[in-house]
Design an enzyme around this catalytic site. Structure first.
Site, PDB file in Angstrom:
ATOM      1  N   ARG A   1      57.607  38.435 -66.555  1.00  0.00           N
ATOM      2  CA  ARG A   1      59.038  38.524 -66.188  1.00  0.00           C
ATOM      3  C   ARG A   1      59.530  37.209 -65.602  1.00  0.00           C
ATOM      4  NH1 ARG A   1      58.792  43.523 -62.422  1.00  0.00           N
ATOM      5  NH2 ARG A   1      60.964  43.058 -61.972  1.00  0.00           N
TER       6      ARG A   1
ATOM      7  N   ARG B   1      56.759  50.766 -59.901  1.00  0.00           N
ATOM      8  CA  ARG B   1      57.362  50.568 -61.221  1.00  0.00           C
ATOM      9  C   ARG B   1      56.312  50.021 -62.185  1.00  0.00           C
ATOM     10  NH1 ARG B   1      63.010  47.401 -60.555  1.00  0.00           N
ATOM     11  NH2 ARG B   1      62.160  46.203 -62.288  1.00  0.00           N
TER      12      ARG B   1
ATOM     13  N   ARG C   1      72.360  37.974 -67.478  1.00  0.00           N
ATOM     14  CA  ARG C   1      71.209  37.122 -67.200  1.00  0.00           C
ATOM     15  C   ARG C   1      70.875  36.193 -68.371  1.00  0.00           C
ATOM     16  NH1 ARG C   1      66.412  40.874 -65.213  1.00  0.00           N
ATOM     17  NH2 ARG C   1      68.024  42.319 -64.608  1.00  0.00           N
TER      18      ARG C   1
ATOM     19  N   LYS D   1      67.670  41.210 -55.081  1.00  0.00           N
ATOM     20  CA  LYS D   1      69.024  41.486 -55.592  1.00  0.00           C
ATOM     21  C   LYS D   1      69.411  42.938 -55.340  1.00  0.00           C
ATOM     22  CE  LYS D   1      68.018  40.440 -59.878  1.00  0.00           C
ATOM     23  NZ  LYS D   1      66.573  40.165 -59.747  1.00  0.00           N
TER      24      LYS D   1
ATOM     25  N   ARG E   1      56.071  46.447 -53.762  1.00  0.00           N
ATOM     26  CA  ARG E   1      57.296  47.257 -53.850  1.00  0.00           C
ATOM     27  C   ARG E   1      56.979  48.711 -54.197  1.00  0.00           C
ATOM     28  NH1 ARG E   1      62.216  45.489 -57.593  1.00  0.00           N
ATOM     29  NH2 ARG E   1      60.652  45.475 -59.244  1.00  0.00           N
TER      30      ARG E   1
HETATM   31  P1  AP5 Z   1      64.330  44.082 -54.870  1.00  0.00           P
HETATM   32  O1  AP5 Z   1      65.573  44.160 -54.071  1.00  0.00           O
HETATM   33  O2  AP5 Z   1      63.841  45.314 -55.542  1.00  0.00           O
HETATM   34  O3  AP5 Z   1      64.409  42.840 -55.878  1.00  0.00           O
HETATM   35  P2  AP5 Z   1      65.227  42.643 -57.214  1.00  0.00           P
HETATM   36  O4  AP5 Z   1      65.679  41.231 -57.219  1.00  0.00           O
HETATM   37  O5  AP5 Z   1      66.253  43.706 -57.385  1.00  0.00           O
HETATM   38  O6  AP5 Z   1      64.009  42.828 -58.233  1.00  0.00           O
HETATM   39  P3  AP5 Z   1      63.921  43.551 -59.620  1.00  0.00           P
HETATM   40  O7  AP5 Z   1      62.455  43.521 -59.958  1.00  0.00           O
HETATM   41  O8  AP5 Z   1      64.558  44.906 -59.613  1.00  0.00           O
HETATM   42  O9  AP5 Z   1      64.697  42.603 -60.528  1.00  0.00           O
HETATM   43  P4  AP5 Z   1      64.591  42.433 -62.027  1.00  0.00           P
HETATM   44  O10 AP5 Z   1      65.749  41.595 -62.305  1.00  0.00           O
HETATM   45  O11 AP5 Z   1      63.294  41.932 -62.548  1.00  0.00           O
HETATM   46  O12 AP5 Z   1      64.578  43.942 -62.543  1.00  0.00           O
HETATM   47  P5  AP5 Z   1      65.736  44.900 -63.062  1.00  0.00           P
HETATM   48  O13 AP5 Z   1      65.472  46.238 -62.538  1.00  0.00           O
HETATM   49  O14 AP5 Z   1      67.079  44.289 -62.846  1.00  0.00           O
HETATM   50  O15 AP5 Z   1      63.180  43.521 -53.902  1.00  0.00           O
HETATM   51  C1  AP5 Z   1      61.854  43.365 -54.379  1.00  0.00           C
HETATM   52  C2  AP5 Z   1      60.872  43.759 -53.263  1.00  0.00           C
HETATM   53  O16 AP5 Z   1      60.972  42.806 -52.199  1.00  0.00           O
HETATM   54  C3  AP5 Z   1      61.156  45.133 -52.644  1.00  0.00           C
HETATM   55  O17 AP5 Z   1      59.939  45.720 -52.334  1.00  0.00           O
HETATM   56  C4  AP5 Z   1      61.950  44.802 -51.361  1.00  0.00           C
HETATM   57  O18 AP5 Z   1      61.739  45.766 -50.349  1.00  0.00           O
HETATM   58  C5  AP5 Z   1      61.336  43.450 -50.973  1.00  0.00           C
HETATM   59  N1  AP5 Z   1      62.286  42.557 -50.299  1.00  0.00           N
HETATM   60  C6  AP5 Z   1      63.614  42.374 -50.563  1.00  0.00           C
HETATM   61  N2  AP5 Z   1      64.139  41.446 -49.735  1.00  0.00           N
HETATM   62  C7  AP5 Z   1      63.108  41.006 -48.957  1.00  0.00           C
HETATM   63  C8  AP5 Z   1      63.006  40.041 -47.902  1.00  0.00           C
HETATM   64  N3  AP5 Z   1      64.067  39.326 -47.490  1.00  0.00           N
HETATM   65  N4  AP5 Z   1      61.788  39.848 -47.345  1.00  0.00           N
HETATM   66  C9  AP5 Z   1      60.704  40.552 -47.747  1.00  0.00           C
HETATM   67  N5  AP5 Z   1      60.745  41.493 -48.719  1.00  0.00           N
HETATM   68  C10 AP5 Z   1      61.929  41.716 -49.321  1.00  0.00           C
HETATM   69  O19 AP5 Z   1      65.462  44.853 -64.617  1.00  0.00           O
HETATM   70  C11 AP5 Z   1      64.307  45.456 -65.158  1.00  0.00           C
HETATM   71  C12 AP5 Z   1      64.211  45.135 -66.627  1.00  0.00           C
HETATM   72  O20 AP5 Z   1      65.370  45.646 -67.329  1.00  0.00           O
HETATM   73  C13 AP5 Z   1      64.172  43.644 -67.014  1.00  0.00           C
HETATM   74  O21 AP5 Z   1      62.873  43.103 -66.926  1.00  0.00           O
HETATM   75  C14 AP5 Z   1      64.679  43.711 -68.460  1.00  0.00           C
HETATM   76  O22 AP5 Z   1      63.674  44.178 -69.335  1.00  0.00           O
HETATM   77  C15 AP5 Z   1      65.757  44.779 -68.389  1.00  0.00           C
HETATM   78  N6  AP5 Z   1      67.077  44.214 -68.083  1.00  0.00           N
HETATM   79  C16 AP5 Z   1      67.858  44.479 -66.998  1.00  0.00           C
HETATM   80  N7  AP5 Z   1      69.005  43.788 -67.066  1.00  0.00           N
HETATM   81  C17 AP5 Z   1      68.957  43.058 -68.206  1.00  0.00           C
HETATM   82  C18 AP5 Z   1      69.840  42.136 -68.805  1.00  0.00           C
HETATM   83  N8  AP5 Z   1      71.008  41.812 -68.240  1.00  0.00           N
HETATM   84  N9  AP5 Z   1      69.472  41.558 -69.977  1.00  0.00           N
HETATM   85  C19 AP5 Z   1      68.293  41.883 -70.574  1.00  0.00           C
HETATM   86  N10 AP5 Z   1      67.406  42.761 -70.053  1.00  0.00           N
HETATM   87  C20 AP5 Z   1      67.737  43.356 -68.875  1.00  0.00           C
END
Ligand code: AP5
Length: 220
Positions: A174, A163, A91, A17, A130
């Site tokens: 997660r 991270r 989410r 994402k 990552r």
């Molecule tokens: P990346 O692009 O980083 O993936 P992502 O989907 O953004 O993953 P996140 O781990 O950031 O998502 P998340 O939703 O768990 O965490 P967030 O920070 O939002 O890609 C991942 C890896 O794959 C990278 O290394 C990339 O290079 C690689 N990659 C990408 N595309 C690829 C491809 N096509 N092929 C191969 N490799 C590829 O949230 C963190 C925390 O915050 C949550 O756990 C929660 O505690 C809190 N939080 C955030 N938002 C909310 C909410 N709305 N409600 C409640 N809690 C929340």
């Protein structure tokens, strides 16, 4: 694609994402609103909300809805932008209803929800490799998307970090939380006629191309 597009990238942790939303926002010329990045920044700034959120994030659990709804609504109001790419919010159904109400009232409703499909085993491979820039938060992957210089951010030269919530046990938690609390959101957006599913597996550019095509075609 018009400049004022309002869309959401929905998908499991590690679906890509952040990687895709950042590029897409650039292509569209609209802000990228990433809830996780905003929370990590708030925690680094040691703000009360950031510190409270950090305890949930470190455990791989969702931050409570009432905090998230207030936090993101404040940010969207400050931005005041007509178009945006949302990444990571909403989410839960509670969050989606609150966002829809707010955006509908302001007559700038969400137009497209891109559901990025990636299976759990691929998510685990992606997250364990990552690396993230602690300064600009750009993400890399040791094998799939490495920086030009080993362990150094291409954008600002900062040393890359892992991270804390990318530890294998926390990744599994997660994923569990995602399936418990976010799976139902797909039906919610499908019923509203917003959802377009995109295969998130394959080369980064291939996935970007599929996203562009899905936006052109619109929800079906
Ligand atoms: P990346 O692009 O980083 O993936 P992502 O989907 O953004 O993953 P996140 O781990 O950031 O998502 P998340 O939703 O768990 O965490 P967030 O920070 O939002 O890609 C991942 C890896 O794959 C990278 O290394 C990339 O290079 C690689 N990659 C990408 N595309 C690829 C491809 N096509 N092929 C191969 N490799 C590829 O949230 C963190 C925390 O915050 C949550 O756990 C929660 O505690 C809190 N939080 C955030 N938002 C909310 C909410 N709305 N409600 C409640 N809690 C929340």
């Amino acid at each position: 694609m018009g400049p004022a597009l309002r869309l959401l990238l929905l998908g499991p942790p590690g679906a890509g994402k952040g990687t895709q939303a950042r590029k897409l926002a650039e292509r569209l010329g609209v802000p990228h609103v990433a809830s996780g990045e905003l929370l990590r920044q708030a925690a680094a700034d040691r703000s009360p909300i950031g510190l409270k959120a950090k305890a949930y994030m470190d455990r791989g659990e969702y931050v409570p809805d009432e905090i998230m709804i207030w936090f993101i609504s404040e940010h969207l109001n400050e931005l005041g932008a007509d178009g945006f790419v949302l990444d990571g919010f909403p989410r839960t159904i509670e969050q989606a209803k609150a966002l829809d109400l707010e955006l509908d009232t302001e007559q700038r409703p969400l137009q497209i929800v891109i559901g990025l499909d990636v299976p759990d085993d691929e998510v685990e491979r992606r997250l364990t490799g990552r690396r993230t820039c602690p300064s600009c938060q750009r993400t890399y992957h040791m094998h799939y998307d490495p920086p030009a210089v080993d362990e150094v951010c291409d954008e600002d030269g900062t040393k890359l970090a892992t991270r804390p919530d990318d530890e294998p046990e926390t990744v599994r938690r997660r994923l569990q939380v995602f399936h418990q609390q976010t799976d139902g959101l797909y039906d919610y957006f499908r019923e509203r006629g917003n959802l377009v599913s995109v295969d998130g597996c394959g080369e980064l550019d291939e996935v970007s191309k599929r996203i562009d095509e899905a936006i052109e075609a619109g929800p079906r």
